[in-house]
Design an enzyme around this catalytic site. Sequence first.
Site, mmCIF file in Angstrom:
data_model
loop_
_atom_site.group_PDB
_atom_site.id
_atom_site.type_symbol
_atom_site.label_atom_id
_atom_site.label_comp_id
_atom_site.label_asym_id
_atom_site.label_seq_id
_atom_site.Cartn_x
_atom_site.Cartn_y
_atom_site.Cartn_z
ATOM 1 N N ASP A 62 0.899 -1.171 0.000
ATOM 2 C CA ASP A 62 0.000 0.000 0.000
ATOM 3 C C ASP A 62 0.926 1.207 0.000
ATOM 4 O OD1 ASP A 62 -1.602 2.148 0.473
ATOM 5 O OD2 ASP A 62 -2.633 1.281 2.205
ATOM 6 N N TYR A 154 -8.023 15.440 -7.428
ATOM 7 C CA TYR A 154 -7.076 14.591 -8.177
ATOM 8 C C TYR A 154 -6.129 15.469 -8.990
ATOM 9 C CZ TYR A 154 -5.747 11.147 -11.866
ATOM 10 O OH TYR A 154 -5.074 10.347 -12.757
ATOM 11 N N LYS A 158 -2.126 15.488 -8.610
ATOM 12 C CA LYS A 158 -1.229 15.191 -9.744
ATOM 13 C C LYS A 158 -0.354 16.402 -10.073
ATOM 14 C CE LYS A 158 -2.352 10.891 -10.788
ATOM 15 N NZ LYS A 158 -1.405 9.792 -10.544
HETATM 16 N N1 LIG Z 1 -6.247 5.705 -17.313
HETATM 17 C C1 LIG Z 1 -6.194 7.006 -17.510
HETATM 18 O O1 LIG Z 1 -6.943 7.576 -18.327
HETATM 19 C C2 LIG Z 1 -5.187 7.858 -16.772
HETATM 20 C C3 LIG Z 1 -5.051 9.198 -17.153
HETATM 21 C C4 LIG Z 1 -4.131 10.011 -16.483
HETATM 22 C C5 LIG Z 1 -3.365 9.466 -15.464
HETATM 23 N N2 LIG Z 1 -3.516 8.160 -15.104
HETATM 24 C C6 LIG Z 1 -2.662 7.656 -14.007
HETATM 25 O O2 LIG Z 1 -1.944 6.525 -14.463
HETATM 26 C C7 LIG Z 1 -1.706 5.636 -13.345
HETATM 27 C C8 LIG Z 1 -2.213 4.256 -13.698
HETATM 28 O O3 LIG Z 1 -3.600 4.362 -13.997
HETATM 29 P P1 LIG Z 1 -4.473 3.157 -14.578
HETATM 30 O O4 LIG Z 1 -5.506 3.770 -15.436
HETATM 31 O O5 LIG Z 1 -3.590 2.088 -15.106
HETATM 32 O O6 LIG Z 1 -5.194 2.687 -13.200
HETATM 33 P P2 LIG Z 1 -5.811 1.275 -12.757
HETATM 34 O O7 LIG Z 1 -6.812 1.574 -11.691
HETATM 35 O O8 LIG Z 1 -6.256 0.503 -13.931
HETATM 36 O O9 LIG Z 1 -4.549 0.572 -12.082
HETATM 37 C C9 LIG Z 1 -4.005 1.117 -10.901
HETATM 38 C C10 LIG Z 1 -3.338 0.033 -10.086
HETATM 39 O O10 LIG Z 1 -2.871 0.653 -8.877
HETATM 40 C C11 LIG Z 1 -3.179 -0.191 -7.784
HETATM 41 N N3 LIG Z 1 -3.294 0.599 -6.553
HETATM 42 C C12 LIG Z 1 -4.325 1.411 -6.197
HETATM 43 N N4 LIG Z 1 -4.089 1.912 -4.982
HETATM 44 C C13 LIG Z 1 -2.900 1.419 -4.563
HETATM 45 C C14 LIG Z 1 -2.132 1.577 -3.381
HETATM 46 N N5 LIG Z 1 -2.550 2.340 -2.359
HETATM 47 N N6 LIG Z 1 -0.929 0.931 -3.289
HETATM 48 C C15 LIG Z 1 -0.505 0.153 -4.306
HETATM 49 N N7 LIG Z 1 -1.201 -0.049 -5.438
HETATM 50 C C16 LIG Z 1 -2.391 0.583 -5.566
HETATM 51 C C17 LIG Z 1 -4.483 -0.862 -8.164
HETATM 52 O O11 LIG Z 1 -4.672 -2.073 -7.428
HETATM 53 C C18 LIG Z 1 -4.303 -1.088 -9.663
HETATM 54 O O12 LIG Z 1 -3.709 -2.351 -9.940
HETATM 55 C C19 LIG Z 1 -2.410 6.271 -12.155
HETATM 56 O O13 LIG Z 1 -1.471 7.009 -11.395
HETATM 57 C C20 LIG Z 1 -3.436 7.187 -12.799
HETATM 58 O O14 LIG Z 1 -3.787 8.253 -11.931
HETATM 59 C C21 LIG Z 1 -4.403 7.339 -15.738
#
Ligand SMILES: NC(=O)c1ccc[n+]([C@@H]2O[C@H](COP(=O)([O-])OP(=O)(O)OC[C@H]3O[C@@H](n4cnc5c(N)ncnc54)[C@H](O)[C@@H]3O)[C@@H](O)[C@H]2O)c1
Length: 250
Positions: A62, A154, A158
């Site tokens: 975590d 958020y 970020k």
């Molecule tokens: N998908 C998008 O459109 C998007 C856009 C901009 C930024 N992001 C950023 O990219 C990153 C990845 O996003 P994604 O879309 O792959 O998300 P996702 O939710 O598909 O995957 C995130 C992973 O992080 C894990 N996680 C969550 N909380 C956690 C914690 N406290 N400790 C450890 N692991 C934890 C989850 O279990 C999951 O496996 C994130 O930082 C997200 O904010 C995503």
Amino acid sequence: MKLDQKVAVITGAGRGIGKAIALKFAREGARVIAADLDHGSAASVAGEIESIGGDALAVKVDVSDNLSVDSMVKEALIKYGKVDILINNAGWDKIGLFMDSSEDTWEKVIAINLKGTIICCKALLPQMMERKYGKILNVSSDAGRVGSSGEVVYSAAKGGVIAFSKALAREMARYKININCLAPGPTDTPLFAEVAADNPKIAEALIKSIPLRRLGQPNDLANAAAFLVSDDAEYITGQTLSVNGGLNML
Ligand SMILES: NC(=O)c1ccc[n+]([C@@H]2O[C@H](COP(=O)([O-])OP(=O)(O)OC[C@H]3O[C@@H](n4cnc5c(N)ncnc54)[C@H](O)[C@@H]3O)[C@@H](O)[C@H]2O)c1
């Protein structure tokens, strides 16, 4: 291979962008610590890496909890003796208007996205500083650069990741540690699918406004990440790279 002999910790590696980064790094020769709150998904990514002849360790972590991060670092160092690369990718978001949001949600958003990044950097930097080698890539978001309605806190978290990374990049330059940010635009991951499920027209509307006319795919981010943590990017630090199909041009 770009990342031969390197050891990389990737948080949130169980799915989405983190999973794509883990698999890409393994294909580039890195040994991968796939760390996630969901141990099952981290283990399945580690298994996939091993099935293609790579080397990986799955760890439950975590990122918002100091003790949990310390134990992840301990496990990584016991198995591989060093960590060259840290990808702070774990993230979480809840869409909704700011005026309808609660303090519990703000705290969770800040704890995972911003504080989690800070905790992991603090825990992994000492051994990078000692070896005068390290690459840290913090996954921010275009929301942190231009703001996104429905994602106000958020966006703040970020944006905080970007400012934190710039300041830390200045302090760490003397140790030859590069620190950069990756800012995804809308990317086709489980997180995005959850958001889109509540707002069915959102994907369609977004695609129309993206110059390259498609959502990002996790591999688009993984390809950029592999470059930014490689020695090819040795002279790049304190920067933020948006990977967004041209949605925002910054
Ligand atoms: N998908 C998008 O459109 C998007 C856009 C901009 C930024 N992001 C950023 O990219 C990153 C990845 O996003 P994604 O879309 O792959 O998300 P996702 O939710 O598909 O995957 C995130 C992973 O992080 C894990 N996680 C969550 N909380 C956690 C914690 N406290 N400790 C450890 N692991 C934890 C989850 O279990 C999951 O496996 C994130 O930082 C997200 O904010 C995503």
